[in-house]
Motif scaffolding. Structure first.
Motif, PDB file in Angstrom:
ATOM      1  N   HIS B 225      54.577  19.876 -17.164  1.00  0.00           N
ATOM      2  CA  HIS B 225      53.408  19.245 -18.074  1.00  0.00           C
ATOM      3  C   HIS B 225      53.486  17.732 -17.577  1.00  0.00           C
ATOM      4  O   HIS B 225      54.650  17.216 -17.288  1.00  0.00           O
ATOM      5  N   VAL B 226      52.537  17.210 -17.606  1.00  0.00           N
ATOM      6  CA  VAL B 226      52.393  15.605 -17.389  1.00  0.00           C
ATOM      7  C   VAL B 226      52.132  15.073 -18.774  1.00  0.00           C
ATOM      8  O   VAL B 226      50.927  15.384 -19.388  1.00  0.00           O
ATOM      9  N   MET B 227      52.583  14.086 -18.965  1.00  0.00           N
ATOM     10  CA  MET B 227      52.358  13.459 -20.497  1.00  0.00           C
ATOM     11  C   MET B 227      51.914  12.052 -20.038  1.00  0.00           C
ATOM     12  O   MET B 227      52.453  11.471 -19.088  1.00  0.00           O
ATOM     13  N   ASP B 228      50.919  11.543 -20.939  1.00  0.00           N
ATOM     14  CA  ASP B 228      50.353  10.335 -20.522  1.00  0.00           C
ATOM     15  C   ASP B 228      49.610   9.767 -21.978  1.00  0.00           C
ATOM     16  O   ASP B 228      48.751  10.572 -22.693  1.00  0.00           O
ATOM     17  N   ALA B 229      50.084   8.717 -22.212  1.00  0.00           N
ATOM     18  CA  ALA B 229      49.495   7.988 -23.353  1.00  0.00           C
ATOM     19  C   ALA B 229      49.525   8.974 -24.788  1.00  0.00           C
ATOM     20  O   ALA B 229      48.496   9.103 -25.456  1.00  0.00           O
ATOM     21  N   GLY B 230      50.782   9.460 -24.804  1.00  0.00           N
ATOM     22  CA  GLY B 230      50.760  10.312 -26.036  1.00  0.00           C
ATOM     23  C   GLY B 230      49.985  11.668 -26.151  1.00  0.00           C
ATOM     24  O   GLY B 230      50.250  12.284 -27.078  1.00  0.00           O
ATOM     25  N   ARG B 231      49.899  12.376 -24.862  1.00  0.00           N
ATOM     26  CA  ARG B 231      49.351  13.714 -24.799  1.00  0.00           C
ATOM     27  C   ARG B 231      49.742  14.334 -23.665  1.00  0.00           C
ATOM     28  O   ARG B 231      50.071  13.576 -22.788  1.00  0.00           O
ATOM     29  N   ILE B 232      49.572  15.684 -23.698  1.00  0.00           N
ATOM     30  CA  ILE B 232      49.927  16.443 -22.373  1.00  0.00           C
ATOM     31  C   ILE B 232      48.572  16.416 -21.772  1.00  0.00           C
ATOM     32  O   ILE B 232      47.605  16.867 -22.279  1.00  0.00           O
ATOM     33  N   VAL B 233      48.492  16.063 -20.494  1.00  0.00           N
ATOM     34  CA  VAL B 233      46.971  15.846 -20.012  1.00  0.00           C
ATOM     35  C   VAL B 233      46.867  16.874 -18.647  1.00  0.00           C
ATOM     36  O   VAL B 233      46.065  17.027 -18.288  1.00  0.00           O
ATOM     37  N   LYS B 234      48.039  17.355 -18.454  1.00  0.00           N
ATOM     38  CA  LYS B 234      47.900  18.384 -17.229  1.00  0.00           C
ATOM     39  C   LYS B 234      49.117  19.226 -17.221  1.00  0.00           C
ATOM     40  O   LYS B 234      50.266  18.799 -17.572  1.00  0.00           O
ATOM     41  N   THR B 235      49.042  20.638 -16.928  1.00  0.00           N
ATOM     42  CA  THR B 235      49.860  21.474 -17.071  1.00  0.00           C
ATOM     43  C   THR B 235      49.826  22.262 -15.576  1.00  0.00           C
ATOM     44  O   THR B 235      48.575  22.981 -15.545  1.00  0.00           O
ATOM     45  N   GLY B 236      50.833  22.540 -15.124  1.00  0.00           N
ATOM     46  CA  GLY B 236      51.086  23.565 -13.846  1.00  0.00           C
ATOM     47  C   GLY B 236      52.287  24.372 -13.612  1.00  0.00           C
ATOM     48  O   GLY B 236      53.130  24.113 -14.535  1.00  0.00           O
ATOM     49  N   GLY B 237      52.604  24.878 -12.636  1.00  0.00           N
ATOM     50  CA  GLY B 237      53.685  25.446 -12.323  1.00  0.00           C
ATOM     51  C   GLY B 237      54.842  24.734 -11.922  1.00  0.00           C
ATOM     52  O   GLY B 237      54.535  23.362 -11.635  1.00  0.00           O
ATOM     53  N   LYS B 238      55.960  25.264 -11.137  1.00  0.00           N
ATOM     54  CA  LYS B 238      56.908  24.240 -10.540  1.00  0.00           C
ATOM     55  C   LYS B 238      56.538  23.471  -9.477  1.00  0.00           C
ATOM     56  O   LYS B 238      57.036  22.212  -9.161  1.00  0.00           O
ATOM     57  N   GLU B 239      55.407  23.857  -8.738  1.00  0.00           N
ATOM     58  CA  GLU B 239      54.966  23.116  -7.563  1.00  0.00           C
ATOM     59  C   GLU B 239      54.148  21.636  -8.274  1.00  0.00           C
ATOM     60  O   GLU B 239      54.332  20.691  -7.305  1.00  0.00           O
ATOM     61  N   LEU B 240      53.895  21.685  -9.359  1.00  0.00           N
ATOM     62  CA  LEU B 240      53.260  20.460  -9.904  1.00  0.00           C
ATOM     63  C   LEU B 240      54.290  19.230  -9.722  1.00  0.00           C
ATOM     64  O   LEU B 240      53.651  17.959  -9.448  1.00  0.00           O
ATOM     65  N   ALA B 241      55.664  19.711 -10.040  1.00  0.00           N
ATOM     66  CA  ALA B 241      56.499  18.581  -9.985  1.00  0.00           C
ATOM     67  C   ALA B 241      56.741  17.983  -8.512  1.00  0.00           C
ATOM     68  O   ALA B 241      56.818  16.735  -8.379  1.00  0.00           O
ATOM     69  N   LEU B 242      56.758  18.787  -7.631  1.00  0.00           N
ATOM     70  CA  LEU B 242      56.629  18.391  -6.341  1.00  0.00           C
ATOM     71  C   LEU B 242      55.559  17.261  -5.817  1.00  0.00           C
ATOM     72  O   LEU B 242      55.755  16.541  -5.094  1.00  0.00           O
ATOM     73  N   GLU B 243      54.441  17.959  -6.328  1.00  0.00           N
ATOM     74  CA  GLU B 243      53.186  17.055  -6.273  1.00  0.00           C
ATOM     75  C   GLU B 243      53.334  15.645  -6.760  1.00  0.00           C
ATOM     76  O   GLU B 243      53.135  14.514  -5.976  1.00  0.00           O
ATOM     77  N   LEU B 244      54.034  15.707  -8.095  1.00  0.00           N
ATOM     78  CA  LEU B 244      54.092  14.387  -8.561  1.00  0.00           C
ATOM     79  C   LEU B 244      55.008  13.578  -7.962  1.00  0.00           C
ATOM     80  O   LEU B 244      54.854  12.371  -7.928  1.00  0.00           O
ATOM     81  N   GLU B 245      56.145  14.181  -7.403  1.00  0.00           N
ATOM     82  CA  GLU B 245      57.090  13.457  -6.802  1.00  0.00           C
ATOM     83  C   GLU B 245      56.599  12.750  -5.328  1.00  0.00           C
ATOM     84  O   GLU B 245      56.854  11.629  -5.386  1.00  0.00           O
TER      85      GLU B 245
END
Ligand code: ADP
Ligand code: MG
Lengths: 478, 264
Positions: B225-245
Motif C-alpha cells: 500500500h502507498v500512504m500519502d497525506a493520511g490515506r492509503i492512496v494505492k494498493t498493489g502486489g509485491k511488484e508495486l514496491a519495486l516500482e516505488l523503489e
C-alpha cells in the motif's frame, strides 16, 4: 495521561485508625513545670532533669530554622501536649498483660509481635505514644550481654551508660528541634551491644502516634562497643487527624573501634490528605558517631509519609578508616514536602562515605535533597561518593538538589553525580503495548529506580518498602 | 500468504485521527485477513507511524472519525493494554528506553501478563529464563541483553531485535512492525526477517511499515500500500514496491490527483 498518573498517586492511608484507649495526657503547653512534670512522672534522677532544663533554656533562645525548602504555618508550641501515656500505666511483664485493644492496633499495623515476632526473629520495642509498652526478647538478648529496653528503663537500670552517651553525639543545644526533644523526650529505645558481640537478630522498634495534639519526642540511643555489630529497624505509622502533629525525635548512634551499626527506617507517618490537610510534621535529628577506628555506620531510610519531613541522618567519621553510608528513598505525593539528606563529616584519616539518594515526587509535592560532605584538614585520604537521583511523576511536582561540599584536605577525593528523570507517557505506553497496565508499569519503574537502596534493607523490610511505594502511588494512573 | 477461506482480522474504515488538534489521518481504509503480509510504504510524514500508534491506542492520538474492527469487535473499546493482550503488537519505530528496569524482568512481566490475559500459564523466573534464551537464539541475540536495562544504551539495530524478541514472546495475532528494518545492517536484516517469517502463520497477520524494498526481499508481502497525506492512496502486489523503489513516490501522488480530477 496525567489523569493516569494522578490516580496512581491517590491512595488512601491504611493505618488511619485511632485506638480507643484511655490515655494519661499532660495539659497542653511547655514550661519548666511541664518538664518537671514529665521528669517526675518518670521518676528520673536529678542529672537528667538538669539535662532537660538546660536543653529547654537553650531552646528558648533559639529560632525555628527557616532554611529548609518547606512551608508550614508557625507551630504553636503551647498548643501541644508533651506527655501521653496509655492507661493503666503499670509496667508490663509479658505480652499477656498488654491491653488487647493495643494488640489489635498492632495487628492492624502488621507489627510482628507475639509469636509472629518470634517466628520472624525480631525483637520489638514498641513505642505507643510516648511510653514503651513491652519489650520482647529481652532475656534472650541479655544472655549475650545485649541491653535492649526503653530509654526510661535504661535510665534506671543502666544510668552510667545512659549518662555517658546521651547527648554525646547530638548535644542538647544542637539545633532547635533537638533541643526541644532533649527537654521533653518521653521515651524511646536504648540498645547496647557489648565488646565483640554480634547481635544475633535484627532489633526493631515500631513507633506510632495515637493521640491527637500530642507531640511525639522519642529518643533513641544505640551504642556498639569494640568489634560489636547490630542491625536496627525502625518503622513508623500514625492515625489520620485533620490537625498536624509534631514528631521531633533524636537518634544517636555510637560505634567504637571496629563496630558496625546498620540503622534502617521505613517511615509511613500519616502524610495528610490529598488536599494537604493534616499529617505529621517530622523534624528529626539522627546522627551517628564513628568514634573508633574501622567503625562503620550505615543509614538506610525509606521515607513515604509525613506532611513535612526535615531529616538528615548523618555520620561523624572520627575514627581513622571509618565508613559512613546513607541510602535513602524519599517519596512525596499530594502536598507533602520533604527536605532530607545527610551530612558526612570526615575527621579521621582514610575515612570513606557513600551517599545514594533517590527522590520521587508526585502530585503537588516538593522533594529536596540536601547533603553536606565536609572533609576536615585532618582527614587525609578521605573519599566520598554521592549519587542523587530524582524522579518526577506528573507535571506539578518539584525536585531539588542542594549539595554542599567542603574539602579542606588536598588528598581527599569527592565525587558527586545527579540526575533527574520523569516517568513519561511514552514509557507507560510502551508497557501498555506489551499488555502491562500503568500501575504495574510505574511500580516496576520505581522499583528499578530504588533498587540500589532497597538492596541495603533487610529482606522483610525490602518487601514491605516495595509494597508501600506501590500503595502510595496506587490509583494515580488511570 | 493469501488463503482462500481466511477471516478478516482487521477492518479499518474511513479512519480519521488527530494529534495536538492537527488532523493526520484523513479517511484511511485497510482490510487485513489472517495469514496475510501487508507492506505500507509512503513518504515521511504521511502518517504511517500515526496509524500504527492509533491502532495500538497511544493516548496522544485522538480518533476523530471512522471505525476499526479487530476480530469482529470494536478495537477502540479496548484500552491499550487490553489491545495488546488481545493480540495487537506494535514493533516501535523508536523503541522506548526504561532505565533501571532489567530487560529480563520487563519481558517476563509482559509475557506473563499477556499469557494471563489469554487464560494461559505463566512462567516463574527460572522457567522464563530458559524460554527467553531459546527465543533469543532464533534472533542470534546475546543473552547479556537480559541483564541490561530495557533498551538503554542499545544500538538502533539492537533495539529493533529486542522488539522482534518481544513479538516472538507474545505471539500476536496482528503485528505492525514500524520501520523495523531501519538501523539494521545486512546480516541483522536477514536474521530479523528470518525471525519474523518463522512467526508468520495462517492465523496471524503482519503489517510492515518500510521505506525499502530490501526488507521485502526477505519478507514477501501479499499487498503493498502507498500512504500519502493520511490515506492509503494505492494498493498493489509485491511488484508495486519495486516500482516505488525505482520511481519514488511522486508519480503516485500525481496519479491520485489525476483520478480525483476524473471523479470530480
Ligand atoms: N505528537 C505529535 N505532535 C505533532 N505532530 C505530530 C505528532 N506526531 C506526529 N505528528 C505529525 O504527523 C505527521 C505524520 O507523522 P508520522 O505518522 O510519524 O509519519 P510517518 O511515520 O509516515 O513518517 C507528521 O507531519 C508529524 O510531524
Ligand atoms: Mg514513521
Amino acid at each position: 495521561m496525567s489523569t493516569v498518573l494522578q490516580d496512581l498517586v491517590n491512595q488512601p492511608y491504611q493505618h488511619g485508625f485511632v485506638t480507643d484507649i484511655e490515655a494519661d495526657v499532660a495539659p497542653k503547653g511547655l514550661s519548666e513545670d511541664t518538664i518537671r512534670l514529665i521528669s517526675g512522672k518518670k521518676n528520673e534522677p536529678e542529672w537528667l532533669l538538669e539535662l532537660r532544663l538546660s536543653a529547654y533554656r537553650q531552646w528558648l533562645k533559639m529560632e525555628e530554622p527557616q532554611w529548609p525548602n518547606v512551608k508550614y504555618p508557625k507551630i504553636d508550641f503551647q498548643a501541644i501536649s508533651y506527655y501521653s501515656a496509655p492507661k493503666p500505666k503499670k509496667t508490663l511483664g509479658s505480652m499477656n498483660e498488654v491491653d488487647p485493644e493495643l494488640l489489635r492496633t498492632f495487628e492492624k499495623l502488621g507489627v510482628p509481635m507475639n509469636e509472629r515476632a518470634k517466628l520472624a526473629g525480631v525483637a520489638v520495642d514498641v513505642i505507643f505514644d510516648s511510653v514503651s509498652v513491652a519489650t520482647t526478647y529481652k532475656a534472650k538478648l541479655a544472655e549475650v550481654g545485649i541491653i535492649f529496653c526503653s530509654i526510661s528503663e535504661a535510665v534506671h537500670e543502666h544510668p552510667e551508660l545512659v549518662r555517658k552517651y546521651l547527648g554525646s553525639v547530638v548535644p542538647v543545644g544542637d539545633n532547635y528541634y533537638a533541643a526541644l526533644n532533649s527537654a521533653v523526650f518521653t521515651d524511646g529505645s536504648f540498645c547496647f551491644i557489648p565488646r565483640g558481640v554480634k547481635c544475633p537478630m535484627d532489633l526493631s522498634t515500631y513507633f506510632r502516634i495515637n493521640t491527637e495534639n500530642t507531640g511525639q519526642f522519642e529518643r533513641t540511643l544505640i551504642v556498639a562497643e569494640e568489634g560489636a555489630s547490630v542491625s536496627y529497624l525502625e518503622g513508623c505509622t500514625a492515625p489520620k487527624f485533620d490537625t498536624n502533629q509534631l514528631h521531633a525525635a533524636v537518634v544517636e548512634l555510637v560505634a567504637l573501634d571496629d563496630a558496625d551499626i546498620k540503622y534502617s527506617t521505613v517511615q509511613n507517618w500519616y502524610a495528610g490528605d490529598e488536599n494537604g490537610l493534616g499529617g505529621i510534621y517530622n523534624f528529626v535529628t539522627k546522627r551517628g558517631l564513628c568514634k573508633g577506628v574501622n567503625s562503620r555506620i550505615s543509614w538506610t531510610q525509606v521515607e513515604t509519609g509525613s506532611a513535612i519531613t526535615w531529616k538528615y541522618p548523618s555520620c561523624v567519621l572520627r575514627g581513622d578508616n571509618s565508613v559512613g553510608e546513607f541510602y535513602s528513598v524519599a517519596l512525596t505525593n499530594h502536598y507533602q514536602q520533604a527536605d532530607t539528606g545527610t551530612k558526612m563529616i570526615h575527621l579521621g584519616k582514610n575515612t570513606r562515605s557513600t551517599i545514594v539518594s533517590k527522590g520521587i515526587s508526585a502530585g503537588h509535592s516538593n522533594n529536596s535533597y540536601r547533603g553536606l560532605v565536609r572533609i576536615a584538614p585532618t582527614a587525609a585520604g578521605a573519599r566520598n561518593y554521592s549519587q542523587c537521583d530524582s524522579m518526577l511523576i506528573g507535571e506539578r511536582c518539584g525536585a531539588n538538589t542542594f549539595p554542599y561540599i567542603q574539602v579542606n584536605n588536598p588528598s581527599a577525593k569527592v565525587e558527586h553525580e545527579a540526575s533527574t528523570s520523569k516517568i513519561g507517557e511514552d514509557q507507560l505506553f510502551y508497557f501498555a503495548q506489551r499488555g502491562v497496565g500503568a500501575e504495574e508499569a510505574v511500580s516496576m519503574i520505581i522499583n528499578g529506580f530504588c533498587k540500589d537502596v532497597f538492596q541495603q534493607l533487610p529482606m522483610e523490610f525490602a518487601v514491605e518498602a516495595t509494597k508501600l511505594l506501590g500503595l502510595k502511588l496506587e490509583g494515580s494512573v488511570g | 500468504m493469501i488463503y482462500q477461506d481466511s477471516k478478516t482480522l482487521l477492518a479499518v474504515r474511513g479512519l480519521h485521527a488527530t494529534v495536538n488538534g492537527i488532523e493526520i489521518l484523513k479517511g484511511l481504509d485497510l482490510t487485513v485477513k489472517s495469514g496475510e503480509v501487508h507492506a505500507i510504504m509512503g513518504p515521511n510524514g504521511s502518517g504511517k507511524s500515526t496509524f500504527a500508534k492509533v491502532l495500538a491506542g497511544h493516548p496522544a492520538y485522538a480518533v476523530s472519525g471512522g471505525a476499526v474492527v479487530f476480530e469482529g469487535g470494536n478495537l477502540f473499546e479496548l484500552k491499550p493494554e487490553a489491545r495488546a493482550r488481545a493480540g495487537v503488537f506494535l514493533g516501535f519505530q523508536y523503541p522506548i528506553e526504561i532505565p533501571g528496569v532489567a530487560n529480563s524482568q520487563f519481558l517476563r512481566l509482559a509475557y506473563n501478563t499477556v499469557q494471563a490475559g489469554r487464560g494461559k500459564d505463566e512462567l516463574d523466573p527460572l522457567e522464563f529464563d530458559d524460554f527467553v534464551r531459546e527465543k533469543m537464539k532464533l534472533l542470534e541475540m546475546n543473552p547479556d541483553f537480559l541483564d541490561r536495562s530495557v533498551n538503554e544504551g542499545f544500538s538502533g539495530g539492537e533495539k529493533k531485535r529486542n522488539e522482534i524478541l518481544q513479538m516472538a514472546l507474545l505471539e500476536p495475532k496482528l503485528a505492525i512492525l514500524d520501520e523495523t528494518d531501519s538501523g539494521l545492517d545486512i546480516d541483522a536484516l536477514r536474521i530479523v526477517a528470518g525471525g519474523v517469517n518463522q512467526l508468520a502463520n495462517k492465523d496471524n497477520a503482519i503489517v510492515l511499515v518500510t521505506h525499502y524494498q530490501r526488507l521485502l526481499n526477505y519478507i514477501v508481502p501479499d499487498y503493498v500500500h502507498v500512504m500519502d497525506a493520511g490515506r492509503i492512496v494505492k494498493t498493489g502486489g509485491k511488484e508495486l514496491a519495486l516500482e516505488l523503489e525505482a520511481r519514488g513516490y511522486d508519480w503516485v501522488g500525481a496519479e491520485v490527483k489525476a483520478n480525483a480530477g476524473v471523479n470530480a
